[in-house]
Design an enzyme around this catalytic site. Structure first.
Site, PDB file in Angstrom:
ATOM      1  N   GLU A   1      57.227  61.510  -2.272  1.00  0.00           N
ATOM      2  CA  GLU A   1      56.651  61.463  -0.923  1.00  0.00           C
ATOM      3  C   GLU A   1      57.019  62.713  -0.132  1.00  0.00           C
ATOM      4  O   GLU A   1      57.063  62.696   1.088  1.00  0.00           O
ATOM      5  CB  GLU A   1      57.094  60.193  -0.195  1.00  0.00           C
ATOM      6  CG  GLU A   1      58.570  60.075   0.134  1.00  0.00           C
ATOM      7  CD  GLU A   1      59.393  59.404  -0.969  1.00  0.00           C
ATOM      8  OE1 GLU A   1      58.963  59.454  -2.154  1.00  0.00           O
ATOM      9  OE2 GLU A   1      60.447  58.840  -0.646  1.00  0.00           O
TER      10      GLU A   1
ATOM     11  N   ASN B   1      56.259  50.990  -0.442  1.00  0.00           N
ATOM     12  CA  ASN B   1      56.057  50.564  -1.831  1.00  0.00           C
ATOM     13  C   ASN B   1      56.580  49.151  -2.077  1.00  0.00           C
ATOM     14  O   ASN B   1      55.928  48.338  -2.722  1.00  0.00           O
ATOM     15  CB  ASN B   1      56.751  51.537  -2.789  1.00  0.00           C
ATOM     16  CG  ASN B   1      55.874  52.747  -3.091  1.00  0.00           C
ATOM     17  OD1 ASN B   1      54.643  52.643  -3.071  1.00  0.00           O
ATOM     18  ND2 ASN B   1      56.498  53.873  -3.349  1.00  0.00           N
TER      19      ASN B   1
ATOM     20  N   ASP C   1      59.020  65.097   4.558  1.00  0.00           N
ATOM     21  CA  ASP C   1      59.322  63.899   3.780  1.00  0.00           C
ATOM     22  C   ASP C   1      58.888  62.664   4.578  1.00  0.00           C
ATOM     23  O   ASP C   1      59.217  62.546   5.772  1.00  0.00           O
ATOM     24  CB  ASP C   1      60.829  63.849   3.480  1.00  0.00           C
ATOM     25  CG  ASP C   1      61.148  62.775   2.454  1.00  0.00           C
ATOM     26  OD1 ASP C   1      60.595  62.824   1.345  1.00  0.00           O
ATOM     27  OD2 ASP C   1      61.935  61.873   2.782  1.00  0.00           O
TER      28      ASP C   1
END
Lengths: 234, 254
Positions: A126, A91, A83
């Site tokens: 992700e 973002n 992860d």
């Protein structure tokens, strides 16, 4: 189309500009195009369009197949759940386009760091998953460390700005004697991933870090304990 | 022949160290169980240097190797030394049988699974050491027997075996048999030492199956190739083995 193909379909009567031969050539070309299209479409069904890595569907199919292979061959199968750390921030700060570029970047770096038999998938968001056939837990942990450092040491450069990315890794192994399901396998690796997150991120966690399992060598303190009653008291 | 599809107790007998009397103990335990009327199978798990045939004085014409390599019917390889005591013999002097690969173990598992249903008790006499076949046979067993003497090297090797099986293979229930002890106290003390360390370092509690006293009839039985349970049924060793067999008969089947 190569020379030999051309030779095979030349006109038997030696006519130049034979319409039948022309038609055959046209059909062969069309067949080639369709083959390429077929390959492209089948890749799409098992690939994640953004990163070009395998998708979740392919992960599920591969994992089942590799677990069956382990039961047959006895070679251990390792699984790494990954992860990206603080990806939401990427973002939020740089926007979703940079976020997408980062995901592609990660895929490119890691694809170069694995063996041809390893299966790297985008699990979703992700999260990534790496399936390592015929790989022991120890080797898989080393592989996870390599992926971790390669990402941490290679920042993404977007519009002149360096963006440092790191990831957390959870590693689990499936042996021929194990009986748990593919679902359970993913859950177990995920548990170590959560542990990696909880223990500061940008690190690798597996059963090797917990006290149960792992080393089998008889330790000096065990030897002492085995014979302590036999030795004269000092 | 008994009807198929019993749920047998599959007891492995391992030791880590060689020369502690595994094969002799296995053969005598098998005889004692058979004397009680049970259907018993001994699998010679020392697949490269077989000895069970020697101790029971018979000649094997087909072995595990023929079953593995030539697809022979495993039940046809079983030699019945008594109507209810069968032996699946192994080959001797075949280096490639020392440690089978994963694929062969899968095959061996299928072969053994296809015949164990004929029996109430299956005893797996393993080779010395901690090779892959020794470990595999221990994972195939429902109960793991560990044969130990009070010799420090035997104790260390037995503990090492227990550690590997519990750490790497998730085995938790071990049954210790103390062989060749001078006194029952010596057996109990040796067991206590191993059990204490296993509890402290491995978090498991091995069980004490019992001990067999050092007894000349044991050596004589090997020389004469006749199990002492039969040749000297009133000896201390034979009585101890019969007692062990009684405890094995109380194992829960799974």
């Amino acid at each position: 189309m190569d020379q030999r193909d051309d030779a095979v379909i030349s006109c038997p009567e030696g006519k130049s500009g034979c319409p039948v031969v022309a038609e055959i050539r046209r059909l062969k070309e069309q067949l080639e195009t369709l083959k390429k299209e077929y390959d492209r479409v089948s890749r799409l069904t098992e690939c994640d369009p953004l990163t070009g890595l395998f998708n979740f569907k392919h992960l599920e199919v591969s994992l089942q197949r590799e677990m069956e292979r382990t039961r047959r061959t006895g070679f251990p199968l390792s699984l790494i759940m990954i992860d990206l750390d603080h990806f939401k921030k990427v973002n939020d700060v740089y926007g979703h386009q940079v976020g997408n570029a980062a995901l592609r970047w990660v895929g490119r770096i890691w694809r170069n760091g694995i063996r041809i038999t390893d299966i790297l998938c985008r699990y979703g968001g992700e999260e990534f998953t790496l399936i390592l056939p015929a790989t022991s837990l120890k080797q898989a942990v080393l592989a996870a460390h390599r992926l971790r450092t390669s990402l941490a040491n290679t920042p993404l450069v977007e519009e002149g700005e360096e963006i440092r990315l790191t990831a957390s890794f959870g590693v689990e192994v499936y042996k021929a004697t194990d009986t748990f399901s593919a679902d359970e396998f993913l859950k177990r690796a995920d548990k170590y991933l959560h542990q990696a997150k909880a223990e500061g991120r940008n690190c690798v966690r597996s059963m090797e870090d917990s006290s149960a399992g792992g080393e089998t060598e008889v330790l000096p303190e065990e030897r002492v304990a085995l014979f302590i009653t036999r030795w004269p008291k000092l | 022949m008994a009807k198929e599809s019993k749920t047998p107790v599959i007891l492995s007998l391992s030791s880590g160290k060689g020369g502690v009397g595994k094969t002799s103990l296995t053969v005598n335990l098998a005889c004692a169980l058979a004397q009680k009327g049970s259907q018993v199978l001994v699998v010679d798990g020392d697949m490269a240097l077989a000895n069970v045939d020697v101790l029971l004085r018979f000649t094997a014409h087909k072995t595990i190797r023929d079953v593995l390599e030539r697809g022979e019917d495993p039940m046809k390889a079983v030699i019945f030394v008594e109507p209810n005591l069968g032996v699946l013999p192994a080959s001797s002097g075949v280096p490639e049988m020392v440690d089978l690969g994963p694929a062969e173990h899968v095959l061996l598992g299928n072969i053994l699974s296809s015949i164990v249903g004929h029996f109430d008790y299956v005893l797996l006499d393993t080779a010395a050491g901690i090779g892959s076949s020794v470990l595999w046979l221990n994972t195939f067993a429902t109960h793991n027997g560990v044969v130990v003497t009070s010799d420090p090297t035997s104790i260390t090797d037995a503990y090492a075996l227990i550690k590997i099986l519990s750490r790497e293979y998730g085995r938790k229930r071990f049954f210790l048999i103390l062989n060749s002890v001078a006194t029952p106290q010596e057996g109990q003390q040796t067991f206590d030492a191993i059990a204490r360390v296993a509890e402290q370092f491995l978090g498991i509690q091995p069980q004490y199956l019992g001990c067999v006293p050092r007894d000349n009839v044991v050596l004589k039985a090997v020389q004469e190739q006749l199990p002492f349970v039969k040749g000297a049924p009133r000896s201390k060793a034979a009585e101890a083995v019969v007692e062990l067999a009684e405890r094995i008969r109380r194992f829960k089947r799974e």
